[in-house]
Scaffold this motif. Structure first.
Motif, PDB file in Angstrom:
ATOM      1  N   SER A 168       0.810  -1.220   0.000  1.00  0.00           N
ATOM      2  CA  SER A 168       0.000   0.000   0.000  1.00  0.00           C
ATOM      3  C   SER A 168       0.842   1.268   0.000  1.00  0.00           C
ATOM      4  O   SER A 168       0.335   2.350  -0.321  1.00  0.00           O
ATOM      5  CB  SER A 168      -0.926   0.011   1.222  1.00  0.00           C
ATOM      6  N   SER A 169       2.125   1.152   0.360  1.00  0.00           N
ATOM      7  CA  SER A 169       2.998   2.333   0.417  1.00  0.00           C
ATOM      8  C   SER A 169       3.876   2.487  -0.816  1.00  0.00           C
ATOM      9  O   SER A 169       4.527   3.521  -0.979  1.00  0.00           O
ATOM     10  CB  SER A 169       3.883   2.271   1.666  1.00  0.00           C
ATOM     11  N   CYS A 170       3.914   1.460  -1.667  1.00  0.00           N
ATOM     12  CA  CYS A 170       4.800   1.518  -2.826  1.00  0.00           C
ATOM     13  C   CYS A 170       4.368   2.571  -3.844  1.00  0.00           C
ATOM     14  O   CYS A 170       5.201   3.133  -4.560  1.00  0.00           O
ATOM     15  CB  CYS A 170       4.896   0.147  -3.488  1.00  0.00           C
ATOM     16  N   GLY A 171       3.068   2.833  -3.900  1.00  0.00           N
ATOM     17  CA  GLY A 171       2.587   3.850  -4.838  1.00  0.00           C
ATOM     18  C   GLY A 171       3.198   5.211  -4.572  1.00  0.00           C
ATOM     19  O   GLY A 171       3.465   5.979  -5.511  1.00  0.00           O
ATOM     20  N   GLY A 172       3.445   5.531  -3.289  1.00  0.00           N
ATOM     21  CA  GLY A 172       4.047   6.810  -2.937  1.00  0.00           C
ATOM     22  C   GLY A 172       5.505   6.907  -3.341  1.00  0.00           C
ATOM     23  O   GLY A 172       6.059   8.008  -3.404  1.00  0.00           O
ATOM     24  N   ILE A 173       6.129   5.765  -3.594  1.00  0.00           N
ATOM     25  CA  ILE A 173       7.518   5.755  -4.064  1.00  0.00           C
ATOM     26  C   ILE A 173       7.570   5.749  -5.583  1.00  0.00           C
ATOM     27  O   ILE A 173       8.453   6.345  -6.188  1.00  0.00           O
ATOM     28  CB  ILE A 173       8.271   4.523  -3.508  1.00  0.00           C
ATOM     29  N   ILE A 174       6.604   5.053  -6.201  1.00  0.00           N
ATOM     30  CA  ILE A 174       6.593   4.946  -7.664  1.00  0.00           C
ATOM     31  C   ILE A 174       6.079   6.230  -8.315  1.00  0.00           C
ATOM     32  O   ILE A 174       6.693   6.773  -9.228  1.00  0.00           O
ATOM     33  CB  ILE A 174       5.731   3.743  -8.102  1.00  0.00           C
ATOM     34  N   GLY A 175       4.922   6.725  -7.825  1.00  0.00           N
ATOM     35  CA  GLY A 175       4.325   7.923  -8.398  1.00  0.00           C
ATOM     36  C   GLY A 175       3.565   7.634  -9.678  1.00  0.00           C
ATOM     37  O   GLY A 175       3.676   6.552 -10.261  1.00  0.00           O
TER      38      GLY A 175
END
Length: 323
Positions: free
Chosen positions: A132-139
């Protein structure tokens, strides 16, 4: 294992000033250095032993110098699909970065510096980040991860979601490059994660992958399970029904070490199966764990048989890597 929120060891200002990190990381956003958060990453058993040190001396020194708290999953209890233990460093952002710098410096000196004194430019650290937190790293469209790579000059790769392991809600973020580049990238990634409330909640269950995972907390100068003596806490149900129930576990073994597991004419793998009582199956050449070059080793049997087989396989592999 304790399920409390992340904590850190109080260190006097004099000690903090005298124990500053040898590598400077970028200034974090305003007030973020006061926020309490965490970072998880993977280490091999050998690397974990180096970080712990004799009688816990090294890990206690790192905690004292950095002000961060460090926890490890137990020996031979690994992140799914790997033969690596999980480490969680928690505390203030600045303290976490100091602790990571000290840990990485020690590992580089012991495991990556060759006889000529040259550091392997391809050294990597694998961070454990919730899906759920990877989206904030990928963008959007990969915009954020591209900017992180450009800013840090490190390589950053995020493993795909793995549906092979029920209950696995984490992905691996692999950061490669020179030490300064890696630290810069981790700093930038942590700045993104500290803004994510869902990420902060994952500190309450740092090793959630299976019932066989528990934690050893090295808290301050008290070296032992959860800072005290006694039995390791774990989540296993100590009943015979669970021990006898047949199940399967798949671990990853580096392709170059499969030969020592199989043995000449399959002798080793047959011996492992006979001694443990588990069935052991190795994937075909080229069939690797997702995002790795590790072959799949599937172990089937009772919990006790699986645990015994895993331990024996790990010791065989360790005997080769330590030579």
């Amino acid at each position: 294992m304790e399920g409390d929120k992340a904590a850190y060891v109080e260190v006097s200002p004099e000690v903090q000033q005298n124990q500053s990190s040898p590598r400077k990381s970028s200034p974090p956003p305003p007030d973020s250095e006061e926020k309490t958060t965490h970072v998880r990453f993977l280490l091999s058993n050998a690397e974990a032993g180096s970080v712990i040190g004799k009688g816990g001396s090294t890990i206690n020194d790192i905690q004292s110098q950095s002000g961060a708290r460090i926890q490890l999953s137990r020996n031979y209890e690994y992140f799914p699909g790997t033969s690596d233990r999980v480490v969680m460093v928690s505390g203030r952002v600045d303290d976490i970065l100091k602790a990571l710098d000290l840990i990485m410096s020690k590992l580089l000196d012991e495991f990556y510096v060759e006889d000529g004194g040259q550091v392997d430019p391809e050294s990597k650290i694998r961070l454990v980040v919730p899906n759920s937190s990877c989206g904030g790293i990928i963008g959007k469209g990969g915009a954020i991860i591209r900017s992180l790579i450009e800013d840090s000059r490190a390589s950053i790769k995020i493993s795909p979601q793995d549906n092979f392991y029920p209950g696995l809600h984490d992905r691996l973020v692999t950061v490669g490059g020179a030490p300064e580049e890696q630290m810069r990238a981790i700093d930038l990634i942590l700045q993104k994660l500290v803004e994510d409330q869902h990420y902060l909640q994952s500190a309450n269950a740092p090793f959630p992958y299976a019932a066989s995972i528990s934690a050893v907390a090295y808290n301050g100068m008290n070296y032992g399970p959860n800072g005290a003596g006694g039995k390791y806490q774990n989540n296993r149900l100590p009943n015979k029904m669970q021990e006898d129930r047949s199940s399967s576990v798949t671990i990853g073994i580096p392709d170059e070490h499969i030969g020592i597991v199989v043995g000449r004419g399959g002798r080793n793998i047959m011996e492992l199966s006979q001694l443990s009582g588990a069935r052991i199956k190795i994937s075909e050449r080229g069939d690797f764990m997702s995002g790795t070059s590790d072959r799949k080793v599937t172990i089937t049997g009772s919990q006790r048989a699986i645990h015994m087989a895993e331990s024996m396989i790990s010791r065989k592999v360790a005997s080769v890597t330590e030579q």
